[in-house]
Scaffold this motif. Structure first.
Motif, short mmCIF file in Angstrom:
data_model
loop_
_atom_site.label_atom_id
_atom_site.label_comp_id
_atom_site.label_asym_id
_atom_site.label_seq_id
_atom_site.Cartn_x
_atom_site.Cartn_y
_atom_site.Cartn_z
N ARG A 102 0.60 -1.23 -0.07
CA ARG A 102 -0.02 0.04 -0.10
C ARG A 102 0.79 1.34 -0.07
O ARG A 102 0.34 2.39 -0.55
CB ARG A 102 -0.81 0.12 1.33
N PRO B 14 5.09 1.51 -4.24
CA PRO B 14 4.64 0.85 -5.87
C PRO B 14 5.49 -0.51 -5.89
O PRO B 14 4.70 -1.22 -6.76
CB PRO B 14 4.75 1.94 -6.67
N ARG C 1 3.72 -3.75 -4.99
CA ARG C 1 2.33 -3.91 -5.51
C ARG C 1 2.51 -4.67 -6.78
O ARG C 1 3.22 -4.81 -7.81
CB ARG C 1 1.88 -2.64 -6.09
N SER D 228 -0.38 -6.25 -10.14
CA SER D 228 -1.30 -5.90 -10.85
C SER D 228 -2.62 -5.95 -9.98
O SER D 228 -2.57 -6.60 -9.05
CB SER D 228 -1.44 -6.79 -12.11
N GLU D 229 -3.52 -5.31 -10.31
CA GLU D 229 -4.67 -4.97 -9.37
C GLU D 229 -5.34 -6.21 -8.99
O GLU D 229 -5.43 -6.48 -7.55
CB GLU D 229 -5.83 -4.05 -10.02
N ALA D 230 -5.78 -7.29 -9.85
CA ALA D 230 -6.26 -8.26 -9.53
C ALA D 230 -5.46 -9.22 -8.61
O ALA D 230 -5.80 -9.83 -7.63
CB ALA D 230 -6.77 -9.27 -10.82
N GLU E 231 -2.97 -8.46 -6.86
CA GLU E 231 -2.71 -7.68 -5.58
C GLU E 231 -4.01 -8.01 -4.48
O GLU E 231 -3.64 -8.34 -3.43
CB GLU E 231 -2.66 -6.21 -5.62
N ALA E 232 -5.20 -7.98 -5.19
CA ALA E 232 -6.35 -8.39 -4.36
C ALA E 232 -6.33 -9.65 -3.73
O ALA E 232 -6.38 -9.86 -2.74
CB ALA E 232 -7.64 -7.90 -4.76
N GLU E 233 -5.80 -10.67 -4.71
CA GLU E 233 -5.89 -12.09 -4.37
C GLU E 233 -4.94 -12.28 -3.22
O GLU E 233 -5.00 -12.85 -2.07
CB GLU E 233 -5.76 -13.07 -5.45
N ARG F 11 -3.42 -10.09 -1.18
CA ARG F 11 -3.54 -9.23 -0.07
C ARG F 11 -4.80 -10.13 0.85
O ARG F 11 -4.61 -10.00 2.25
CB ARG F 11 -4.21 -7.86 -0.34
N ALA G 37 -3.56 3.80 -1.56
CA ALA G 37 -4.08 2.72 -2.57
C ALA G 37 -4.54 1.54 -1.58
O ALA G 37 -4.19 1.47 -0.58
CB ALA G 37 -2.92 2.24 -3.38
N ALA G 38 -5.63 0.95 -2.21
CA ALA G 38 -6.49 -0.06 -1.33
C ALA G 38 -5.47 -1.30 -1.12
O ALA G 38 -4.46 -1.52 -2.01
CB ALA G 38 -7.55 -0.31 -2.03
#
Ligand SMILES: N[C@@H](CCC(=O)N[C@@H](CS)C(=O)NCC(=O)O)C(=O)O
Length: 223
Positions: free
Chosen positions: A115, A118, A121, A123-125, A127-129, A131, A222-223
């Motif tokens: 968070r 950078p 981090r 990629s978005e998807a 990162e969500a998984e 996290r 960033a989330a």
């Protein structure tokens, strides 16, 4: 003379500074600003092959790894925070290894650094998984720490502060930078409050909270 290469905002320098301040250990300080790349200048790899802080120098002896530095300083100063009794000392080692080997992987590297930085981090998807996985794991680790403190306290190993508290409190308070909510772990919160109440805390953490203020001023993270 003891010389410390450090950056006061970093999770690995803060416990060394807090411990040295509490114990009245005189250090010649070499302040590196890693956000400005001070650790990347030619020649620093001779001092720190990994180009990391902190590094301690003592009469030509060079030591990296914050845990090893804390133990070395404690031994030099016969500190009660690193008890001589083998079993008591082993417990301190156990918790220090736990923070470095387990806790920091999920909490620091899995939940907080992505968070803030950078480079950490995905990629978005992805990162969500990642996290979600690390957050579940970090929560389990925090529950283990919470139970440990609940059984004794106010410190991790009971009534007296040890090196495990110095190291662990630095790792857990990294979460302050992202307003990590510790309310599900009330004993951890109480322990952190106890550590923050130490007279040396604010002085040692001035740079860290300056960074905190700068992050807040930039707006939502960033989330
Ligand atoms: N294992 C080392 C890690 C030290 C470390 O990660 N230091 C970070 C600051 S917290 C650093 O110097 N980073 C520089 C970089 O990433 O380029 C220790 O425990 O001291």
């Amino acid at each position: 003379m003891l010389k410390l290469y450090f950056d006061p905002v970093t999770t690995t320098s803060r416990p060394v500074m807090l411990f040295a301040t509490d114990e009245g250990i005189a250090l010649e300080l070499v302040h590196l600003d890693i956000s400005a790349g001070d650790h990347l200048v030619p020649g620093f790899e001779q001092i720190s092959p990994n180009r990391f802080v902190p590094v301690l120098e003592h009469d030509g002896f060079r030591l990296s790894e914050c845990s090893a530095i804390l133990k070395y300083l404690a031994e030099l100063h016969y500190s009660a925070a690193y008890p001589g009794d083998p079993k008591a000392r082993a417990r301190v080692n156990q918790w220090m290894d736990w923070f470095i080997g387990l806790f920091s992987k999920d909490y620091n590297y899995g939940c907080i650094y992505p968070r803030l930085l950078p480079a950490y981090r995905l990629s978005e998807a992805a990162e969500a998984e990642r996290r979600a996985w690390h957050m579940a794991s970090a929560a389990r680790r925090l529950s283990i720490l919470d139970r440990q403190i609940a059984e004794g306290g106010p410190f991790i190993l009971g009534p007296e502060i040890t090196l495990a508290d110095y190291l662990g409190a630095s790792f857990v308070t990294l979460g302050d930078l992202v307003e990590f909510d510790l309310s599900p772990w009330p004993h951890v919160r109480r322990w952190i409050a106890t550590m923050k109440a130490r007279p040396s805390w604010d002085e040692v953490h001035a740079g860290f909270y300056g960074w905190h203020a700068a992050i807040r001023a930039q707006g939502p993270l960033a989330a």
